[in-house]
Design an enzyme around this catalytic site. Structure first.
Site, PDB file in Angstrom:
ATOM      1  N   HIS A 203      27.204  22.973  20.613  1.00 27.31           N
ATOM      2  CA  HIS A 203      25.989  23.520  21.215  1.00 27.31           C
ATOM      3  C   HIS A 203      25.168  22.513  22.012  1.00 27.31           C
ATOM      4  O   HIS A 203      24.282  22.896  22.753  1.00 27.31           O
ATOM      5  CB  HIS A 203      25.087  24.158  20.140  1.00 27.31           C
ATOM      6  CG  HIS A 203      24.378  23.147  19.289  1.00 27.31           C
ATOM      7  ND1 HIS A 203      24.948  22.586  18.189  1.00 27.31           N
ATOM      8  CD2 HIS A 203      23.151  22.587  19.397  1.00 27.31           C
ATOM      9  CE1 HIS A 203      24.106  21.728  17.632  1.00 27.31           C
ATOM     10  NE2 HIS A 203      23.012  21.698  18.351  1.00 27.31           N
TER      11      HIS A 203
HETATM   12  C1  UD1 Z   1      17.987  23.087  19.065  1.00 25.32           C
HETATM   13  C2  UD1 Z   1      17.587  21.611  18.908  1.00 25.32           C
HETATM   14  C3  UD1 Z   1      18.796  20.820  18.438  1.00 25.32           C
HETATM   15  C4  UD1 Z   1      19.397  21.428  17.184  1.00 25.32           C
HETATM   16  C5  UD1 Z   1      19.710  22.890  17.448  1.00 25.32           C
HETATM   17  C6  UD1 Z   1      20.300  23.580  16.241  1.00 25.32           C
HETATM   18  C7  UD1 Z   1      15.861  20.915  20.540  1.00 25.32           C
HETATM   19  C8  UD1 Z   1      15.593  20.102  21.736  1.00 25.32           C
HETATM   20  N1  UD1 Z   1      17.160  21.030  20.189  1.00 25.32           N
HETATM   21  O1  UD1 Z   1      18.975  23.158  20.090  1.00 25.32           O
HETATM   22  O2  UD1 Z   1      18.379  19.496  18.142  1.00 25.32           O
HETATM   23  O3  UD1 Z   1      20.590  20.726  16.866  1.00 25.32           O
HETATM   24  O4  UD1 Z   1      18.496  23.553  17.828  1.00 25.32           O
HETATM   25  O5  UD1 Z   1      20.803  24.828  16.625  1.00 25.32           O
HETATM   26  O6  UD1 Z   1      14.942  21.404  19.930  1.00 25.32           O
HETATM   27  N2  UD1 Z   1      19.293  30.915  21.857  1.00 25.32           N
HETATM   28  C9  UD1 Z   1      19.404  32.240  21.544  1.00 25.32           C
HETATM   29  N3  UD1 Z   1      18.916  32.679  20.349  1.00 25.32           N
HETATM   30  C10 UD1 Z   1      18.331  31.842  19.454  1.00 25.32           C
HETATM   31  C11 UD1 Z   1      18.212  30.482  19.784  1.00 25.32           C
HETATM   32  C12 UD1 Z   1      18.696  30.036  20.987  1.00 25.32           C
HETATM   33  O7  UD1 Z   1      19.938  33.032  22.309  1.00 25.32           O
HETATM   34  O8  UD1 Z   1      17.925  32.309  18.363  1.00 25.32           O
HETATM   35  C13 UD1 Z   1      19.868  30.414  23.139  1.00 25.32           C
HETATM   36  C14 UD1 Z   1      18.959  30.541  24.323  1.00 25.32           C
HETATM   37  O9  UD1 Z   1      19.770  30.761  25.441  1.00 25.32           O
HETATM   38  C15 UD1 Z   1      18.349  29.145  24.414  1.00 25.32           C
HETATM   39  C16 UD1 Z   1      19.507  28.279  23.986  1.00 25.32           C
HETATM   40  O10 UD1 Z   1      20.186  29.045  22.998  1.00 25.32           O
HETATM   41  O11 UD1 Z   1      17.867  28.833  25.680  1.00 25.32           O
HETATM   42  C17 UD1 Z   1      19.108  26.947  23.416  1.00 25.32           C
HETATM   43  O12 UD1 Z   1      18.217  27.128  22.319  1.00 25.32           O
HETATM   44  P1  UD1 Z   1      17.149  25.977  21.982  1.00 25.32           P
HETATM   45  O13 UD1 Z   1      16.384  26.287  20.763  1.00 25.32           O
HETATM   46  O14 UD1 Z   1      16.324  25.667  23.178  1.00 25.32           O
HETATM   47  O15 UD1 Z   1      18.039  24.707  21.713  1.00 25.32           O
HETATM   48  P2  UD1 Z   1      19.327  24.538  20.789  1.00 25.32           P
HETATM   49  O16 UD1 Z   1      20.480  24.264  21.678  1.00 25.32           O
HETATM   50  O17 UD1 Z   1      19.458  25.606  19.764  1.00 25.32           O
END
Ligand code: UD1
Length: 353
Positions: A203
């Site tokens: 991820h």
């Molecule tokens: C975040 C943390 C990372 C951690 C990870 C665990 C930051 C900078 N990064 O990364 O350190 O290892 O969480 O998972 O805070 N999305 C969904 N549904 C959700 C959550 C996310 O669809 O419930 C998708 C969206 O497209 C979003 C993308 O995932 O833009 C990234 O989610 P985000 O929370 O921004 O960062 P993670 O990659 O999950």
């Protein structure tokens, strides 16, 4: 005494679970703020249910966005909650955007700040997590370090006086869960006999944002000499779609992110873990399943030094990394013995009560 935990992303819910129990045991009033950074059922609610975490006292519903928008939206919502409830200590967890938002809001309102999982360093300033953890450590009044190495890193940055070694609270949950699910088959995986498949998660921005990098990783998983169970983070699914990368292959079984007990049980049953997650590398070590980490560095170097984890950042190198894994039996406990949460709660009480 009121402690307010701020969480928002999947690994933080895991760390929150043992802290809820520890605060209760010490009679400390505890509020939970969920920023809403993760919002899918299987990225958020399932952890609250499976790990018996009380419902959040406040839910900010911030959702996804650029780093600035996500962090800024959290700040805007956190300020009035902290002003209204006046916690004695805000507890920030790990290294996500929810962590830095909690830290900034607390210090600017002159509220005590404790940082759980302090002192971890990748020394890779490209990672958003590295900015988040360094800045939070420096803002905190109390740095709660999970390992000896984290204590050394904090000392190197002049933060010794406010740092304490507590052990790793994720280890508490992982070991407790492992005891409950050992020997079970919580997840039926078609055609994947126990001990004969790899469990994969990807991820990180560094692995998913660039089309060539992601395509290389997915192609390797498709061609690996063992079948792969890929639990697909929503970011991975979104990026594969954006880059036109297909996840369909006879060697890949793609499933949604797993509830925590099922994940632990699946790691126990896997031959190998392939991941870029921080938490999963460590869980693999605790459950004694070898791991290949798709990154240039790791904060959990003890897993490498003990032979249970290898870093793999070269394109096309996963299969050869499998051959280079040489885990040896060990009774080492670099992440503590599963009693970190209560030590953490005691340290917070001593500092902020
Ligand atoms: C975040 C943390 C990372 C951690 C990870 C665990 C930051 C900078 N990064 O990364 O350190 O290892 O969480 O998972 O805070 N999305 C969904 N549904 C959700 C959550 C996310 O669809 O419930 C998708 C969206 O497209 C979003 C993308 O995932 O833009 C990234 O989610 P985000 O929370 O921004 O960062 P993670 O990659 O999950």
């Amino acid at each position: 005494m009121l402690v307010t935990s701020v969480v928002g992303a999947r690994p933080q819910f895991v760390k929150l679970a043992p802290m809820c129990r520890a605060f209760k045991e010490l009679g400390i009033e505890h509020h939970i703020v969920h920023t809403g950074q993760h919002y899918d059922l299987n990225m958020s609610d399932s952890f609250f249910e499976e790990l018996n975490i009380p419902a959040p006292d406040h839910h900010l519903g911030v959702g996804s966005g650029s780093h600035g928008i996500q962090t800024g939206s959290m700040l805007q919502e956190l300020d009035p909650i902290f002003l209204d409830t006046k916690p004695d200590c805000v507890l920030a967890y790990g290294d996500t955007n929810s962590t830095i938002a909690a830290a900034l809001s607390a210090v600017k309102l002159h509220i005590g700040l404790a940082h759980l999982e302090a002192g971890l360093r990748s020394f890779n300033r490209r990672m958003p997590e590295e900015h988040n953890r360094v800045l939070t450590d420096h803002a905190a009044d109390l740095c709660l370090a999970p390992t000896e190495l984290a204590i050394k890193n904090l000392a190197h940055e002049g933060l010794s006086e406010k740092s304490i070694l507590t052990g790793d609270v994720m280890t508490d949950v992982c070991l407790q869960t492992a005891r409950k699910v050992e020997g079970q088959q919580l997840f039926a995986i078609e055609d994947l006999p126990d001990g004969k498949f790899a469990l994969a998660t990807i991820h990180r921005a560094d692995n998913t944002d660039d089309a060539e990098q992601l395509s290389d990783i997915i192609n390797q998983l498709k061609q690996l000499s063992i079948p792969v169970l890929l639990t697909a983070h929503p970011r991975l699914v979104a990026k594969c779609k954006d880059h036109g990368i297909s996840l369909s292959s006879p060697n890949l079984r793609v499933v949604d992110p797993l509830p925590y007990p099922i994940l632990v049980n699946t790691v126990q049953r896997a031959e190998l873990v392939i991941t870029d997650s921080g938490g999963l590398q460590k869980e693999a070590f605790l459950l004694r399943t070898p791991c290949i980490t798709l990154r240039t560095e790791t904060e959990w170097v003890e897993t490498i030094n003990l032979g249970w984890n290898v870093l793999c950042s070269q394109r096309g190198a996963i299969e050869s990394s499998m051959a280079s894994l040489a885990p040896a039996d060990t009774s080492a406990t670099p992440y503590g013995d599963g009693a970190a949460a209560i030590a953490t709660a005691h340290a917070i009480k001593k500092k902020f009560a």
